[in-house]
Design a protein around this motif. Sequence first.
Motif, PDB file in Angstrom:
ATOM      1  N   ASP A 184       0.834  -1.197   0.000  1.00 25.14           N
ATOM      2  CA  ASP A 184       0.000   0.000   0.000  1.00 25.14           C
ATOM      3  C   ASP A 184       0.877   1.257   0.000  1.00 25.14           C
ATOM      4  OD1 ASP A 184      -2.548   1.151  -0.068  1.00 25.14           O
ATOM      5  OD2 ASP A 184      -2.454   1.582   2.080  1.00 25.14           O
ATOM      6  N   SER A 185       1.971   1.236   0.739  1.00 24.58           N
ATOM      7  CA  SER A 185       2.896   2.360   0.800  1.00 24.58           C
ATOM      8  C   SER A 185       3.556   2.591  -0.556  1.00 24.58           C
ATOM      9  CB  SER A 185       3.953   2.107   1.871  1.00 24.58           C
ATOM     10  OG  SER A 185       4.918   3.119   1.850  1.00 24.58           O
ATOM     11  N   LYS A 186       3.985   1.507  -1.202  1.00 22.60           N
ATOM     12  CA  LYS A 186       4.595   1.628  -2.544  1.00 22.60           C
ATOM     13  C   LYS A 186       3.591   2.191  -3.529  1.00 22.60           C
ATOM     14  CE  LYS A 186       8.260  -1.784  -2.587  1.00 22.60           C
ATOM     15  NZ  LYS A 186       8.785  -2.966  -3.275  1.00 22.60           N
ATOM     16  N   ARG A 187       2.365   1.737  -3.422  1.00 19.23           N
ATOM     17  CA  ARG A 187       1.313   2.212  -4.315  1.00 19.23           C
ATOM     18  C   ARG A 187       1.092   3.706  -4.116  1.00 19.23           C
ATOM     19  NH1 ARG A 187      -2.970  -1.554  -3.343  1.00 19.23           N
ATOM     20  NH2 ARG A 187      -1.792  -2.960  -4.646  1.00 19.23           N
ATOM     21  N   GLU A 188       1.074   4.138  -2.854  1.00 19.21           N
ATOM     22  CA  GLU A 188       0.883   5.551  -2.542  1.00 19.21           C
ATOM     23  C   GLU A 188       2.057   6.392  -3.039  1.00 19.21           C
ATOM     24  OE1 GLU A 188      -0.875   9.004  -1.334  1.00 19.21           O
ATOM     25  OE2 GLU A 188      -1.777   7.019  -1.529  1.00 19.21           O
ATOM     26  N   GLN A 189       3.270   5.891  -2.891  1.00 19.12           N
ATOM     27  CA  GLN A 189       4.452   6.596  -3.400  1.00 19.12           C
ATOM     28  C   GLN A 189       4.368   6.742  -4.915  1.00 19.12           C
ATOM     29  OE1 GLN A 189       7.772   4.288  -2.073  1.00 19.12           O
ATOM     30  NE2 GLN A 189       7.970   5.381  -0.124  1.00 19.12           N
ATOM     31  N   PHE A 190       3.960   5.678  -5.587  1.00 21.46           N
ATOM     32  CA  PHE A 190       3.848   5.717  -7.043  1.00 21.46           C
ATOM     33  C   PHE A 190       2.776   6.715  -7.462  1.00 21.46           C
ATOM     34  CE2 PHE A 190       2.382   3.915 -11.166  1.00 21.46           C
ATOM     35  CZ  PHE A 190       3.560   4.101 -11.853  1.00 21.46           C
ATOM     36  N   ARG A 191       1.647   6.729  -6.741  1.00 20.36           N
ATOM     37  CA  ARG A 191       0.566   7.668  -7.047  1.00 20.36           C
ATOM     38  C   ARG A 191       1.063   9.117  -6.897  1.00 20.36           C
ATOM     39  NH1 ARG A 191      -2.480  11.112  -5.065  1.00 20.36           N
ATOM     40  NH2 ARG A 191      -1.836  10.775  -2.943  1.00 20.36           N
ATOM     41  N   ARG A 192       1.817   9.401  -5.832  1.00 18.34           N
ATOM     42  CA  ARG A 192       2.361  10.748  -5.625  1.00 18.34           C
ATOM     43  C   ARG A 192       3.345  11.110  -6.739  1.00 18.34           C
ATOM     44  NH1 ARG A 192       2.541   9.446   0.165  1.00 18.34           N
ATOM     45  NH2 ARG A 192       4.697   8.803  -0.191  1.00 18.34           N
ATOM     46  N   TYR A 193       4.146  10.136  -7.139  1.00 14.60           N
ATOM     47  CA  TYR A 193       5.096  10.350  -8.244  1.00 14.60           C
ATOM     48  C   TYR A 193       4.355  10.736  -9.521  1.00 14.60           C
ATOM     49  CZ  TYR A 193       7.888   8.853 -12.254  1.00 14.60           C
ATOM     50  OH  TYR A 193       8.504   8.777 -13.473  1.00 14.60           O
ATOM     51  N   GLU A 227       1.401  11.993  -9.758  1.00 18.18           N
ATOM     52  CA  GLU A 227       0.753  13.288  -9.559  1.00 18.18           C
ATOM     53  C   GLU A 227       1.756  14.430  -9.703  1.00 18.18           C
ATOM     54  OE1 GLU A 227      -1.998  15.471  -6.192  1.00 18.18           O
ATOM     55  OE2 GLU A 227      -1.765  13.299  -6.140  1.00 18.18           O
ATOM     56  N   LYS A 228       2.933  14.274  -9.101  1.00 15.58           N
ATOM     57  CA  LYS A 228       3.971  15.305  -9.181  1.00 15.58           C
ATOM     58  C   LYS A 228       4.423  15.544 -10.609  1.00 15.58           C
ATOM     59  CE  LYS A 228       6.732  15.547  -4.992  1.00 15.58           C
ATOM     60  NZ  LYS A 228       7.984  15.142  -4.376  1.00 15.58           N
ATOM     61  N   SER A 229       4.564  14.480 -11.368  1.00 23.91           N
ATOM     62  CA  SER A 229       5.076  14.610 -12.729  1.00 23.91           C
ATOM     63  C   SER A 229       4.015  15.049 -13.729  1.00 23.91           C
ATOM     64  CB  SER A 229       5.715  13.291 -13.179  1.00 23.91           C
ATOM     65  OG  SER A 229       4.752  12.263 -13.172  1.00 23.91           O
ATOM     66  N   GLY A 230       2.779  15.203 -13.265  1.00 22.41           N
ATOM     67  CA  GLY A 230       1.722  15.698 -14.145  1.00 22.41           C
ATOM     68  C   GLY A 230       1.028  14.626 -14.962  1.00 22.41           C
ATOM     69  N   VAL A 231       1.376  13.363 -14.729  1.00 20.52           N
ATOM     70  CA  VAL A 231       0.786  12.273 -15.506  1.00 20.52           C
ATOM     71  C   VAL A 231      -0.706  12.148 -15.206  1.00 20.52           C
ATOM     72  CG1 VAL A 231       0.793   9.770 -15.861  1.00 20.52           C
ATOM     73  CG2 VAL A 231       2.950  11.021 -15.717  1.00 20.52           C
ATOM     74  N   LEU A 232      -1.074  12.191 -13.936  1.00 21.66           N
ATOM     75  CA  LEU A 232      -2.494  12.039 -13.586  1.00 21.66           C
ATOM     76  C   LEU A 232      -3.332  13.154 -14.193  1.00 21.66           C
ATOM     77  CD1 LEU A 232      -2.354  10.873  -9.856  1.00 21.66           C
ATOM     78  CD2 LEU A 232      -2.745   9.506 -11.899  1.00 21.66           C
ATOM     79  N   ASP A 233      -2.833  14.358 -14.128  1.00 22.87           N
ATOM     80  CA  ASP A 233      -3.562  15.504 -14.681  1.00 22.87           C
ATOM     81  C   ASP A 233      -3.735  15.370 -16.191  1.00 22.87           C
ATOM     82  OD1 ASP A 233      -4.830  18.060 -14.411  1.00 22.87           O
ATOM     83  OD2 ASP A 233      -3.022  18.967 -15.271  1.00 22.87           O
ATOM     84  N   THR A 234      -2.668  14.978 -16.870  1.00 30.66           N
ATOM     85  CA  THR A 234      -2.721  14.828 -18.329  1.00 30.66           C
ATOM     86  C   THR A 234      -3.673  13.713 -18.729  1.00 30.66           C
ATOM     87  OG1 THR A 234      -0.451  15.636 -18.516  1.00 30.66           O
ATOM     88  CG2 THR A 234      -1.329  14.430 -20.404  1.00 30.66           C
ATOM     89  N   THR A 281      -6.164  12.547 -17.020  1.00 29.76           N
ATOM     90  CA  THR A 281      -7.527  12.975 -16.709  1.00 29.76           C
ATOM     91  C   THR A 281      -8.065  13.886 -17.805  1.00 29.76           C
ATOM     92  OG1 THR A 281      -7.064  12.818 -14.347  1.00 29.76           O
ATOM     93  CG2 THR A 281      -8.955  14.142 -14.991  1.00 29.76           C
ATOM     94  N   LYS A 282      -7.250  14.841 -18.264  1.00 32.30           N
ATOM     95  CA  LYS A 282      -7.695  15.757 -19.316  1.00 32.30           C
ATOM     96  C   LYS A 282      -8.017  15.016 -20.607  1.00 32.30           C
ATOM     97  CE  LYS A 282      -5.309  19.842 -17.627  1.00 32.30           C
ATOM     98  NZ  LYS A 282      -4.188  20.752 -17.806  1.00 32.30           N
ATOM     99  N   VAL A 283      -7.183  14.049 -20.964  1.00 36.19           N
ATOM    100  CA  VAL A 283      -7.410  13.305 -22.207  1.00 36.19           C
ATOM    101  C   VAL A 283      -8.658  12.436 -22.085  1.00 36.19           C
ATOM    102  CG1 VAL A 283      -6.468  11.540 -23.744  1.00 36.19           C
ATOM    103  CG2 VAL A 283      -4.998  13.347 -22.897  1.00 36.19           C
ATOM    104  N   LEU A 284      -8.831  11.813 -20.941  1.00 37.19           N
ATOM    105  CA  LEU A 284     -10.025  10.978 -20.746  1.00 37.19           C
ATOM    106  C   LEU A 284     -11.298  11.823 -20.727  1.00 37.19           C
ATOM    107  CD1 LEU A 284      -8.653   8.407 -18.146  1.00 37.19           C
ATOM    108  CD2 LEU A 284      -9.231   7.979 -20.541  1.00 37.19           C
ATOM    109  N   VAL A 285     -11.226  13.008 -20.140  1.00 35.56           N
ATOM    110  CA  VAL A 285     -12.384  13.910 -20.155  1.00 35.56           C
ATOM    111  C   VAL A 285     -12.688  14.336 -21.590  1.00 35.56           C
ATOM    112  CG1 VAL A 285     -13.179  16.220 -19.480  1.00 35.56           C
ATOM    113  CG2 VAL A 285     -12.155  14.705 -17.779  1.00 35.56           C
ATOM    114  N   ALA A 286     -11.636  14.627 -22.367  1.00 32.88           N
ATOM    115  CA  ALA A 286     -11.838  15.000 -23.777  1.00 32.88           C
ATOM    116  C   ALA A 286     -12.505  13.861 -24.546  1.00 32.88           C
ATOM    117  CB  ALA A 286     -10.503  15.366 -24.420  1.00 32.88           C
ATOM    118  N   LEU A 287     -12.100  12.644 -24.272  1.00 31.50           N
ATOM    119  CA  LEU A 287     -12.725  11.488 -24.927  1.00 31.50           C
ATOM    120  C   LEU A 287     -14.178  11.353 -24.493  1.00 31.50           C
ATOM    121  CD1 LEU A 287     -12.593   8.933 -26.668  1.00 31.50           C
ATOM    122  CD2 LEU A 287     -11.673   7.722 -24.675  1.00 31.50           C
ATOM    123  N   TYR A 288     -14.439  11.550 -23.222  1.00 37.50           N
ATOM    124  CA  TYR A 288     -15.802  11.462 -22.695  1.00 37.50           C
ATOM    125  C   TYR A 288     -16.709  12.516 -23.325  1.00 37.50           C
ATOM    126  CZ  TYR A 288     -19.667  11.739 -19.375  1.00 37.50           C
ATOM    127  OH  TYR A 288     -20.910  11.762 -18.810  1.00 37.50           O
TER     128      TYR A 288
END
Length: 103
Positions: free
Chosen positions: A8-17, A19-26, A28-35
């Motif tokens: 769970d800790s590794k998963r959380e670290q990866f999620r933060r990584y 998020e920091k690098s902008g992957v989650l935001d990007t 999300t934007k592409v998936l919203v555009a598809l939606y």
Amino acid sequence: MAHYKAADSKREQFRRYLEKSGVLDTLTKVLVALYEEPEKPNSALDFLKQHLGASTPENPEIEALRLEVTEMKEKYEAVLEENKKLKTKLAQYEPPQDEKLGE
């Protein structure tokens, strides 16, 4: 139980990584555009590739070509300026057009 927390800790670290690098935001934007796309594309994967590819850094070759174009534009402007100066200088040594016609 300790193994569960470590994963769970590794998963959380990866999620933060991500998020920091902008992957989650990007993503999300592409998936919203598809939606929000009125006509869904035949291949959602191709849609994602196309829209993610647009936000990736430039190919080094493309960047080099852009730099070359900028340099060529500057040289072109310099040559135009030089041409203008030389035409002005030449006009000082040539008789006006009216005098040429009279001869």
